[in-house]
Design an enzyme around this catalytic site. Structure first.
Site, PDB file in Angstrom:
ATOM      1  N   ARG A 126       0.854  -1.188   0.000  1.00  0.00           N
ATOM      2  CA  ARG A 126       0.000   0.000   0.000  1.00  0.00           C
ATOM      3  C   ARG A 126       0.887   1.234   0.000  1.00  0.00           C
ATOM      4  NH1 ARG A 126      -5.048   1.189   3.925  1.00  0.00           N
ATOM      5  NH2 ARG A 126      -3.580   0.942   5.611  1.00  0.00           N
ATOM      6  N   THR A 130      -0.759   7.558  -1.240  1.00  0.00           N
ATOM      7  CA  THR A 130      -2.005   7.499  -2.022  1.00  0.00           C
ATOM      8  C   THR A 130      -2.946   6.401  -1.535  1.00  0.00           C
ATOM      9  OG1 THR A 130      -1.085   5.891  -3.561  1.00  0.00           O
ATOM     10  CG2 THR A 130      -0.703   8.229  -4.073  1.00  0.00           C
ATOM     11  N   ASP A 222      -2.541  -2.924  12.438  1.00  0.00           N
ATOM     12  CA  ASP A 222      -1.932  -3.456  11.218  1.00  0.00           C
ATOM     13  C   ASP A 222      -1.770  -4.972  11.366  1.00  0.00           C
ATOM     14  OD1 ASP A 222       0.249  -2.281   8.818  1.00  0.00           O
ATOM     15  OD2 ASP A 222       0.238  -4.402   9.405  1.00  0.00           O
ATOM     16  N   ASP A 225       1.829  -6.383  10.863  1.00  0.00           N
ATOM     17  CA  ASP A 225       2.706  -6.079  12.001  1.00  0.00           C
ATOM     18  C   ASP A 225       2.357  -6.928  13.211  1.00  0.00           C
ATOM     19  OD1 ASP A 225       4.308  -4.220  10.750  1.00  0.00           O
ATOM     20  OD2 ASP A 225       3.088  -2.497  11.348  1.00  0.00           O
TER      21      ASP A 225
HETATM   22  N1  URA Z   1      -4.500  -3.051   6.868  1.00  0.00           N
HETATM   23  C1  URA Z   1      -4.358  -3.427   8.159  1.00  0.00           C
HETATM   24  O1  URA Z   1      -3.523  -4.276   8.484  1.00  0.00           O
HETATM   25  N2  URA Z   1      -5.165  -2.868   9.094  1.00  0.00           N
HETATM   26  C2  URA Z   1      -6.097  -1.956   8.786  1.00  0.00           C
HETATM   27  O2  URA Z   1      -6.817  -1.495   9.677  1.00  0.00           O
HETATM   28  C3  URA Z   1      -6.215  -1.564   7.438  1.00  0.00           C
HETATM   29  C4  URA Z   1      -5.414  -2.120   6.502  1.00  0.00           C
END
Ligand code: URA
Length: 231
Positions: A126, A130, A222, A225
């Site tokens: 990602r 953007t 995330d 993570d």
């Molecule tokens: N990706 C993630 O890991 N968590 C989110 O909240 C959005 C995208």
């Protein structure tokens, strides 16, 4: 949210039709085990090890639901007692397609249910500015176009990665794709549904909204993570 332009603020029927149409494609898997594990995963004190383990376990449970209507055929077998016609899965083996990197969190759990499935890896990251999905890796079975592909990513947030991954698969000729995630944002559901109305979505829950950074709220942070302890 994008709405059908009815040209008239009082055309509530079209509004409801649109919401219904969006949700028509979505199966929320509300099994108590899934909901329980998801709550534990959301908690910020959940350890990396537990998070990864529960993501796998939910992968297994979601796999059970996604494959509920797979076509079957009958074959002739011999039990120790007699010959019989027995049902088995029909057609070519499934392809599990995790979107890297968080999508791999579901993979082992799904392979535990369907060990003979093939795997396609789709590398998308990602762009932090953007929030658009950028491709960096794609490797799928050669005959992927002849198989049902289960595309997986724990988080359907903006929907950009999911749409990009479906675009890639369709470019390779894939005709049947199902999308599975752990958590979805309404924005992501809408994005995927509008771009690819033929794709069905399975999720454990749909949360409230996305924040300005594209994170699902309340969400779980995330997923990559938290799976790998990288933050
Ligand atoms: N990706 C993630 O890991 N968590 C989110 O909240 C959005 C995208």
């Amino acid at each position: 949210m994008v709405r059908f332009d009815t040209g008239c603020a009082c055309c509530r029927d079209d509004f409801y039709d649109y919401e219904e149409w969006l949700m028509d494609a979505v199966t929320i898997v509300g099994h108590p085990l899934v909901r329980h594990k998801l709550s534990l995963m959301r908690d910020k004190t959940c350890s990396t090890k537990s998070f990864r383990q529960m993501l796998n376990e939910i992968g297994t449970l979601l796999c059970y639901e996604i494959t509920r209507d797979l076509p079957m055929e009958e074959i002739t077998i011999e039990t120790p007692l007699m010959q019989m016609q027995a049902p088995v899965l029909a057609g070519k083996k499934l392809v599990f397609a995790p979107i890297l990197r968080a999508g791999t969190g579901f993979l082992d759990g799904m392979l535990a249910m369907v060990p003979s499935a093939r795997v396609a890896h789709i590398g998308l990251y990602r762009d932090p500015e953007t929030l658009e999905a950028v491709e960096y890796y794609f490797k799928a079975p050669q005959d992927v176009s002849e198989r049902l592909v289960i595309l997986m990513d724990p988080m359907l947030a903006t929907g950009n990665s999911a749409v990009a991954a479906v675009n890639l698969l369709k470019d390779k000729g894939v005709k049947e794709i199902r999308f599975v995630c752990l958590l979805a944002a309404p924005e992501g559901v809408e994005k995927l549904r509008v771009a690819h109305p033929d794709i069905r979505i399975w999720t454990a829950a749909i949360d409230s909204h996305l924040n300005d950074h594209g994170y699902i709220v309340p969400g779980l942070g995330d997923a990559g993570d938290r799976m790998y302890g990288t933050k």
